[in-house]
Design a protein around this motif. Structure first.
Motif, PDB file in Angstrom:
ATOM      1  N   ASN A  30      41.564  46.655  76.684  1.00 40.46           N
ATOM      2  CA  ASN A  30      42.236  45.484  77.250  1.00 40.46           C
ATOM      3  C   ASN A  30      41.333  44.740  78.226  1.00 40.46           C
ATOM      4  O   ASN A  30      41.783  44.230  79.253  1.00 40.46           O
ATOM      5  CB  ASN A  30      43.542  45.890  77.952  1.00 40.46           C
TER       6      ASN A  30
ATOM      7  N   SER B 167      54.924  50.008  69.995  1.00 39.63           N
ATOM      8  CA  SER B 167      53.519  49.832  70.304  1.00 39.63           C
ATOM      9  C   SER B 167      53.202  50.676  71.542  1.00 39.63           C
ATOM     10  O   SER B 167      54.040  51.445  72.010  1.00 39.63           O
ATOM     11  CB  SER B 167      53.199  48.346  70.531  1.00 39.63           C
TER      12      SER B 167
ATOM     13  N   THR C 138      32.061  42.254  70.799  1.00 38.13           N
ATOM     14  CA  THR C 138      33.193  43.122  70.464  1.00 38.13           C
ATOM     15  C   THR C 138      33.519  44.078  71.613  1.00 38.13           C
ATOM     16  O   THR C 138      34.661  44.538  71.732  1.00 38.13           O
ATOM     17  CB  THR C 138      32.900  43.939  69.199  1.00 38.13           C
TER      18      THR C 138
ATOM     19  N   ASP D 251      50.903  44.563  63.452  1.00 41.05           N
ATOM     20  CA  ASP D 251      49.938  43.879  64.321  1.00 41.05           C
ATOM     21  C   ASP D 251      48.517  44.374  64.048  1.00 41.05           C
ATOM     22  O   ASP D 251      47.736  44.633  64.966  1.00 41.05           O
ATOM     23  CB  ASP D 251      50.308  44.107  65.786  1.00 41.05           C
ATOM     24  N   THR D 252      48.197  44.507  62.763  1.00 42.29           N
ATOM     25  CA  THR D 252      46.895  45.075  62.391  1.00 42.29           C
ATOM     26  C   THR D 252      45.719  44.168  62.773  1.00 42.29           C
ATOM     27  O   THR D 252      44.584  44.639  62.853  1.00 42.29           O
ATOM     28  CB  THR D 252      46.845  45.351  60.879  1.00 42.29           C
ATOM     29  N   ALA D 253      45.988  42.896  63.019  1.00 47.85           N
ATOM     30  CA  ALA D 253      44.907  41.987  63.442  1.00 47.85           C
ATOM     31  C   ALA D 253      44.320  42.428  64.778  1.00 47.85           C
ATOM     32  O   ALA D 253      43.171  42.097  65.099  1.00 47.85           O
ATOM     33  CB  ALA D 253      45.434  40.558  63.538  1.00 47.85           C
ATOM     34  N   HIS D 254      45.108  43.174  65.567  1.00 45.25           N
ATOM     35  CA  HIS D 254      44.643  43.650  66.862  1.00 45.25           C
ATOM     36  C   HIS D 254      44.374  45.152  66.858  1.00 45.25           C
ATOM     37  O   HIS D 254      44.331  45.779  67.920  1.00 45.25           O
ATOM     38  CB  HIS D 254      45.657  43.299  67.947  1.00 45.25           C
TER      39      HIS D 254
ATOM     40  N   GLN E 167      42.532  48.586  67.031  1.00 42.63           N
ATOM     41  CA  GLN E 167      41.380  48.894  67.868  1.00 42.63           C
ATOM     42  C   GLN E 167      40.194  49.446  67.099  1.00 42.63           C
ATOM     43  O   GLN E 167      39.061  49.383  67.577  1.00 42.63           O
ATOM     44  CB  GLN E 167      41.791  49.868  68.970  1.00 42.63           C
TER      45      GLN E 167
ATOM     46  N   CYS F 174      46.879  51.096  65.987  1.00 46.05           N
ATOM     47  CA  CYS F 174      47.644  49.851  66.102  1.00 46.05           C
ATOM     48  C   CYS F 174      49.132  50.188  66.209  1.00 46.05           C
ATOM     49  O   CYS F 174      49.531  51.355  66.197  1.00 46.05           O
ATOM     50  CB  CYS F 174      47.383  48.935  64.910  1.00 46.05           C
TER      51      CYS F 174
ATOM     52  N   ALA G 260      36.473  43.118  74.300  1.00 46.48           N
ATOM     53  CA  ALA G 260      37.906  43.291  74.053  1.00 46.48           C
ATOM     54  C   ALA G 260      38.367  44.734  74.206  1.00 46.48           C
ATOM     55  O   ALA G 260      39.569  45.006  74.158  1.00 46.48           O
ATOM     56  CB  ALA G 260      38.254  42.795  72.650  1.00 46.48           C
TER      57      ALA G 260
END
Length: 412
Positions: free
Chosen positions: A72, A262, A66, A346-349, A351, A217, A69
């Motif tokens: 970035n 974003s 984890t 874009d909650t899949a990304h 932080q 996000c 990622a």
């Protein structure tokens, strides 16, 4: 080249899974850490270096993945301005950070062999690669004698009053088509470092929880001409309104998206933004409205004037919006462009995960549960989250240090 890299990654994964399958565990360890991410690895290192036999249980095929990622891929691992005010529940965070949190973190990583660089207060590994941070942690953990048990997932933890030990039931987390084995280990101290996924593992302890949801996000916004700027970036100041007055102001890069906004400044607003809130975008925060008007007066109020202060595409969209709104004071409009928040995007990304175990259930000087001695929570397992800029990783490192040290010091 891409095929070669994919082949190498697949080979590494196969080798890691084979090593995980071949690992034999002892029936008991003095300290068991659930989760081999940032907080879990540091907690394990500190406990093992203090002399405690330490096991990390990680469901992925390698620990620390984890971390790769974060930032970035560059891993903004801490911040020169590390203070409790950058977190929710700052009164709980303060004793965990201690008097010298930045020194503590930098000393730890210096001893781990990491070199770093900084930009605007944000500290990165000198390589600008998150893999460097992960690598030094894994090497230090192995040198300290930490047992890294990957491809294994804790199913449930309970307290065995007969043995006065915690009992952790583990299931192998192997590829499909393989039958997972179940086994148990016992431990004096249990450190939970598996973020928002802890509800089932610790269900027998009935610890109070705050509902989890994505944090840091993007934001979805009501349809606006700004949507056509998808992919365009601008430095800006953003004011979040929950009524007549600004509730929070952030400054930094904004990334326009077809669904909304974003970028780092937006991520920080997402911690408190709710549907119906309004964001006012100031596209030229370094100049006052009067200064912009003076410049317009000097050069003439024509579209090309704005091309000199804004990206030409952004300038045209903003001018069109101002004209559609019959706004005569263009300088004012450029500094107060409204857009309405409709929710997170874009909650899949995202932080971080907000929420977790309630801080009221834990001692902030040790991170041990008040009603369950020997049980600790660190990192995102607790209801603590911070702003962008290395604060969340700083919390992971420092909370891991505190729990790991106390757990090892109180082993019988």
């Amino acid at each position: 080249m891409a095929t070669s890299k994919a082949s190498t990654r697949k080979k590494q994964r196969v080798q890691a899974i084979a090593a995980a399958r071949a690992l034999s565990l002892l029936p008991s360890y003095e300290v068991v850490v659930l989760g081999g991410g940032a907080a879990g690895l540091v907690a394990a290192i500190i406990a093992a270096e203090a002399g405690a036999t330490t096991l990390v249980i990680e469901k992925d095929y390698e620990c620390g993945r984890t971390i790769l990622a974060t930032g970035n891929g560059r891993c903004n691992f801490t911040n020169l301005y590390l203070e409790a005010k950058h977190f929710n529940n700052p009164h709980f965070v303060t004793p965990v950070l201690g008097a010298t949190p930045l020194k503590d973190i930098l000393d730890f990583f210096r001893e781990s062999g990491l070199m770093w660089t900084q930009k605007e207060g944000r500290l990165y590994p000198r390589s600008l690669s998150a893999a460097s941070v992960r690598s030094v942690l894994l090497h230090r953990a192995q040198h300290a004698g930490v047992v890294l048990a990957c491809c294994k997932e804790a199913q449930v933890a309970s307290y065995d009053f007969t043995s006065d030990l915690y009992q952790v039931t583990i299931q192998e987390s192997l590829p499909e088509n393989e039958s997972p084995q179940h086994f148990q280990v016992h431990t004096q101290k249990l450190i939970v470092a598996i973020g928002g996924t802890t509800s089932n593992v610790l269900r027998s302890f009935n610890l109070p929880r705050v509902a989890t949801h994505p944090g840091l996000c993007a934001l979805s916004c009501a349809p606006s001409p700004l949507n056509q700027l998808d992919g365009k970036r601008s430095q800006a100041s953003l004011a979040l309104f929950k009524g007549m007055f600004p509730h929070m102001i952030e400054r930094g890069e904004v990334l326009f998206r077809s669904y909304g906004l974003s970028g780092i400044a937006v991520f920080n607003l997402s911690r408190i933004a709710e549907p119906g809130d309004t964001i006012e975008i100031d596209l030229v925060p370094e100049y006052s409205e009067s200064e912009i008007n003076q410049r317009i007066f000097e050069l003439g109020a024509d579209a090309i004037t704005y091309d000199g202060m804004l990206d030409p595409t952004i300038a045209q969209v903003v001018l069109d919006m101002a004209h559609a709104a019959h706004e005569q004071n263009l300088a004012h409009f450029i500094k107060h462009i409204p857009i309405v928040v409709t929710g997170l995007a874009d909650t899949a990304h995202a932080q971080v995960t907000r929420g977790g175990f309630a801080c009221t259930a834990f001692n902030p000087t040790t991170l041990e549960a008040h009603q369950q001695g020997g049980l600790y929570c660190v990192g995102e397992a607790l209801d603590i989250d911070g702003a962008c800029g290395g604060f969340n990783l700083s919390w992971a490192w420092k909370s891991g240090m505190v729990a790991g040290a106390h757990a090892a010091a109180t082993c019988k």
